[in-house]
Design an enzyme around this catalytic site. Structure first.
Site, PDB file in Angstrom:
ATOM      1  N   HIS A  20     -13.273 -53.808-159.502  1.00  0.00           N
ATOM      2  CA  HIS A  20     -12.202 -54.666-159.012  1.00  0.00           C
ATOM      3  C   HIS A  20     -12.606 -56.118-158.814  1.00  0.00           C
ATOM      4  O   HIS A  20     -11.745 -56.965-158.608  1.00  0.00           O
ATOM      5  CB  HIS A  20     -11.647 -54.078-157.715  1.00  0.00           C
ATOM      6  CG  HIS A  20     -11.424 -52.604-157.820  1.00  0.00           C
ATOM      7  ND1 HIS A  20     -10.480 -52.051-158.671  1.00  0.00           N
ATOM      8  CD2 HIS A  20     -12.070 -51.557-157.250  1.00  0.00           C
ATOM      9  CE1 HIS A  20     -10.539 -50.732-158.593  1.00  0.00           C
ATOM     10  NE2 HIS A  20     -11.495 -50.409-157.727  1.00  0.00           N
ATOM     11  N   ALA A  33     -16.411 -49.412-157.130  1.00  0.00           N
ATOM     12  CA  ALA A  33     -15.827 -50.586-156.466  1.00  0.00           C
ATOM     13  C   ALA A  33     -16.041 -51.874-157.250  1.00  0.00           C
ATOM     14  O   ALA A  33     -15.223 -52.795-157.170  1.00  0.00           O
ATOM     15  CB  ALA A  33     -16.406 -50.729-155.059  1.00  0.00           C
ATOM     16  N   TYR A  70     -12.261 -37.420-154.159  1.00  0.00           N
ATOM     17  CA  TYR A  70     -13.203 -37.318-155.274  1.00  0.00           C
ATOM     18  C   TYR A  70     -13.619 -35.892-155.622  1.00  0.00           C
ATOM     19  O   TYR A  70     -14.354 -35.691-156.579  1.00  0.00           O
ATOM     20  CB  TYR A  70     -14.448 -38.167-154.974  1.00  0.00           C
ATOM     21  CG  TYR A  70     -14.119 -39.615-154.753  1.00  0.00           C
ATOM     22  CD1 TYR A  70     -13.748 -40.425-155.816  1.00  0.00           C
ATOM     23  CD2 TYR A  70     -14.148 -40.171-153.480  1.00  0.00           C
ATOM     24  CE1 TYR A  70     -13.420 -41.761-155.621  1.00  0.00           C
ATOM     25  CE2 TYR A  70     -13.829 -41.504-153.275  1.00  0.00           C
ATOM     26  CZ  TYR A  70     -13.468 -42.284-154.348  1.00  0.00           C
ATOM     27  OH  TYR A  70     -13.139 -43.605-154.153  1.00  0.00           O
ATOM     28  N   ARG A  73      -3.734 -45.949-155.626  1.00  0.00           N
ATOM     29  CA  ARG A  73      -4.477 -46.122-154.379  1.00  0.00           C
ATOM     30  C   ARG A  73      -4.157 -47.473-153.742  1.00  0.00           C
ATOM     31  O   ARG A  73      -3.131 -48.074-154.040  1.00  0.00           O
ATOM     32  CB  ARG A  73      -5.964 -45.943-154.664  1.00  0.00           C
ATOM     33  CG  ARG A  73      -6.231 -44.498-155.164  1.00  0.00           C
ATOM     34  CD  ARG A  73      -7.646 -44.117-155.227  1.00  0.00           C
ATOM     35  NE  ARG A  73      -8.303 -44.287-153.935  1.00  0.00           N
ATOM     36  CZ  ARG A  73      -9.613 -44.345-153.792  1.00  0.00           C
ATOM     37  NH1 ARG A  73     -10.402 -44.258-154.854  1.00  0.00           N
ATOM     38  NH2 ARG A  73     -10.163 -44.491-152.608  1.00  0.00           N
ATOM     39  N   ASP A 133     -18.709 -59.768-167.745  1.00  0.00           N
ATOM     40  CA  ASP A 133     -19.356 -60.653-168.705  1.00  0.00           C
ATOM     41  C   ASP A 133     -20.458 -59.933-169.481  1.00  0.00           C
ATOM     42  O   ASP A 133     -20.647 -60.191-170.673  1.00  0.00           O
ATOM     43  CB  ASP A 133     -19.906 -61.895-168.010  1.00  0.00           C
ATOM     44  CG  ASP A 133     -18.803 -62.846-167.546  1.00  0.00           C
ATOM     45  OD1 ASP A 133     -17.625 -62.640-167.916  1.00  0.00           O
ATOM     46  OD2 ASP A 133     -19.135 -63.797-166.807  1.00  0.00           O
ATOM     47  N   ARG A 158      -7.294 -51.907-155.391  1.00  0.00           N
ATOM     48  CA  ARG A 158      -7.904 -51.090-156.447  1.00  0.00           C
ATOM     49  C   ARG A 158      -7.084 -51.093-157.742  1.00  0.00           C
ATOM     50  O   ARG A 158      -7.515 -50.563-158.752  1.00  0.00           O
ATOM     51  CB  ARG A 158      -8.086 -49.651-155.977  1.00  0.00           C
ATOM     52  CG  ARG A 158      -9.062 -49.501-154.842  1.00  0.00           C
ATOM     53  CD  ARG A 158      -9.308 -48.030-154.550  1.00  0.00           C
ATOM     54  NE  ARG A 158      -9.902 -47.835-153.255  1.00  0.00           N
ATOM     55  CZ  ARG A 158     -11.204 -47.866-153.012  1.00  0.00           C
ATOM     56  NH1 ARG A 158     -12.050 -48.095-153.988  1.00  0.00           N
ATOM     57  NH2 ARG A 158     -11.659 -47.671-151.784  1.00  0.00           N
ATOM     58  N   ASN A 167     -18.329 -45.793-165.076  1.00  0.00           N
ATOM     59  CA  ASN A 167     -17.573 -45.769-163.834  1.00  0.00           C
ATOM     60  C   ASN A 167     -18.213 -46.812-162.928  1.00  0.00           C
ATOM     61  O   ASN A 167     -19.236 -46.553-162.290  1.00  0.00           O
ATOM     62  CB  ASN A 167     -17.608 -44.385-163.179  1.00  0.00           C
ATOM     63  CG  ASN A 167     -16.736 -44.310-161.941  1.00  0.00           C
ATOM     64  OD1 ASN A 167     -16.345 -45.334-161.387  1.00  0.00           O
ATOM     65  ND2 ASN A 167     -16.433 -43.094-161.519  1.00  0.00           N
ATOM     66  N   PRO A 219     -21.760 -47.820-157.710  1.00  0.00           N
ATOM     67  CA  PRO A 219     -22.101 -47.583-156.310  1.00  0.00           C
ATOM     68  C   PRO A 219     -21.365 -46.406-155.685  1.00  0.00           C
ATOM     69  O   PRO A 219     -20.195 -46.163-155.963  1.00  0.00           O
ATOM     70  CB  PRO A 219     -21.713 -48.897-155.621  1.00  0.00           C
ATOM     71  CG  PRO A 219     -20.737 -49.546-156.529  1.00  0.00           C
ATOM     72  CD  PRO A 219     -21.116 -49.120-157.911  1.00  0.00           C
ATOM     73  N   ASN A 220     -22.098 -45.713-154.848  1.00  0.00           N
ATOM     74  CA  ASN A 220     -21.628 -44.588-154.034  1.00  0.00           C
ATOM     75  C   ASN A 220     -21.349 -43.316-154.826  1.00  0.00           C
ATOM     76  O   ASN A 220     -21.053 -42.283-154.234  1.00  0.00           O
ATOM     77  CB  ASN A 220     -20.402 -44.975-153.195  1.00  0.00           C
ATOM     78  CG  ASN A 220     -20.715 -46.077-152.227  1.00  0.00           C
ATOM     79  OD1 ASN A 220     -21.702 -46.013-151.501  1.00  0.00           O
ATOM     80  ND2 ASN A 220     -19.903 -47.120-152.225  1.00  0.00           N
ATOM     81  N   HIS A 253     -12.621 -43.531-164.146  1.00  0.00           N
ATOM     82  CA  HIS A 253     -12.476 -43.373-162.697  1.00  0.00           C
ATOM     83  C   HIS A 253     -12.022 -41.955-162.397  1.00  0.00           C
ATOM     84  O   HIS A 253     -11.166 -41.414-163.104  1.00  0.00           O
ATOM     85  CB  HIS A 253     -11.461 -44.362-162.127  1.00  0.00           C
ATOM     86  CG  HIS A 253     -11.831 -45.779-162.381  1.00  0.00           C
ATOM     87  ND1 HIS A 253     -12.806 -46.422-161.669  1.00  0.00           N
ATOM     88  CD2 HIS A 253     -11.393 -46.658-163.317  1.00  0.00           C
ATOM     89  CE1 HIS A 253     -12.947 -47.644-162.137  1.00  0.00           C
ATOM     90  NE2 HIS A 253     -12.107 -47.809-163.151  1.00  0.00           N
ATOM     91  N   ILE A 254     -12.578 -41.368-161.372  1.00  0.00           N
ATOM     92  CA  ILE A 254     -12.211 -40.012-160.967  1.00  0.00           C
ATOM     93  C   ILE A 254     -10.799 -40.009-160.385  1.00  0.00           C
ATOM     94  O   ILE A 254      -9.975 -39.169-160.733  1.00  0.00           O
ATOM     95  CB  ILE A 254     -13.239 -39.462-159.962  1.00  0.00           C
ATOM     96  CG1 ILE A 254     -14.596 -39.282-160.666  1.00  0.00           C
ATOM     97  CG2 ILE A 254     -12.763 -38.152-159.344  1.00  0.00           C
ATOM     98  CD1 ILE A 254     -15.761 -38.973-159.742  1.00  0.00           C
ATOM     99  N   SER A 255     -10.515 -40.950-159.504  1.00  0.00           N
ATOM    100  CA  SER A 255      -9.182 -41.042-158.912  1.00  0.00           C
ATOM    101  C   SER A 255      -8.305 -41.965-159.765  1.00  0.00           C
ATOM    102  O   SER A 255      -8.812 -42.709-160.606  1.00  0.00           O
ATOM    103  CB  SER A 255      -9.277 -41.583-157.480  1.00  0.00           C
ATOM    104  OG  SER A 255      -9.719 -42.924-157.489  1.00  0.00           O
ATOM    105  N   GLU A 314     -14.003 -47.282-169.702  1.00  0.00           N
ATOM    106  CA  GLU A 314     -13.997 -47.337-168.238  1.00  0.00           C
ATOM    107  C   GLU A 314     -13.423 -46.032-167.702  1.00  0.00           C
ATOM    108  O   GLU A 314     -12.372 -45.580-168.161  1.00  0.00           O
ATOM    109  CB  GLU A 314     -13.139 -48.528-167.804  1.00  0.00           C
ATOM    110  CG  GLU A 314     -12.986 -48.700-166.323  1.00  0.00           C
ATOM    111  CD  GLU A 314     -12.039 -49.841-165.973  1.00  0.00           C
ATOM    112  OE1 GLU A 314     -11.501 -49.807-164.848  1.00  0.00           O
ATOM    113  OE2 GLU A 314     -11.809 -50.750-166.805  1.00  0.00           O
TER     114      GLU A 314
END
Length: 154
Positions: free
Chosen positions: A80, A77, A23, A107, A87, A111, A74, A10-11, A100-102, A98
């Protein structure tokens, strides 16, 4: 050589304009293009899928079984708290990296925990869009090693 699915949660469709101080200014299309170019140079097939909907991502993971050798994910959100995604990853038995950009560990406290981490091959975070490229390089090397091992057994 192999086939990779890149999933964006998402996003991430808002990259380039969403909180650029966190980002950056690179768009999702830019990331996909860079990854596609590198994958093509390595002889790896690559597909991309982005959704803001948890169920669509679960479906994509399930449908990857038997079609892909690796998933780069990625989950944004959903990382978390999505037990459904966790699953699904555990069920399909496809290695997942997995991304993540940040740096999620630098953070907000909520997170810091990834419910996906226990069922993925590894986690790369905090390198900006290079997190995606680092994951792809790892996949390319693992696919090459698998192919080399297969050739040695032939």
């Amino acid at each position: 050589m192999g086939k990779v699915l890149v999933l964006h949660g998402p996003n991430l469709n808002l990259l380039g304009t969403r909180e650029p101080e966190i980002y950056g200014c690179t768009t999702l299309s830019d990331i996909n293009r860079m990854m596609a170019e590198r994958a093509q140079a390595a002889g790896v097939a690559i597909d991309f899928f982005q959704s803001n909907h948890e169920g669509a991502l679960v479906d994509a993971i399930q449908e990857a079984r038997g079609r892909y050798d690796f998933i780069i994910f990625n989950a944004a959100a959903y990382t978390h708290y999505s037990i459904a995604l966790r699953d699904a990853i555990a069920a399909v038995q496809i290695p997942v990296i997995e991304v993540h950009i940040s740096n999620i560990h630098k953070r907000e406290a909520f997170r810091h925990t990834s419910v996906l981490a226990p069922v993925v091959l590894g986690q790369i975070c905090g390198l900006g869009t290079d997190s995606y490229m680092a994951a792809l390089e790892a996949v390319i090397r693992k696919l090459a090693a698998k192919e080399e091992k297969g050739d040695a057994e032939a």
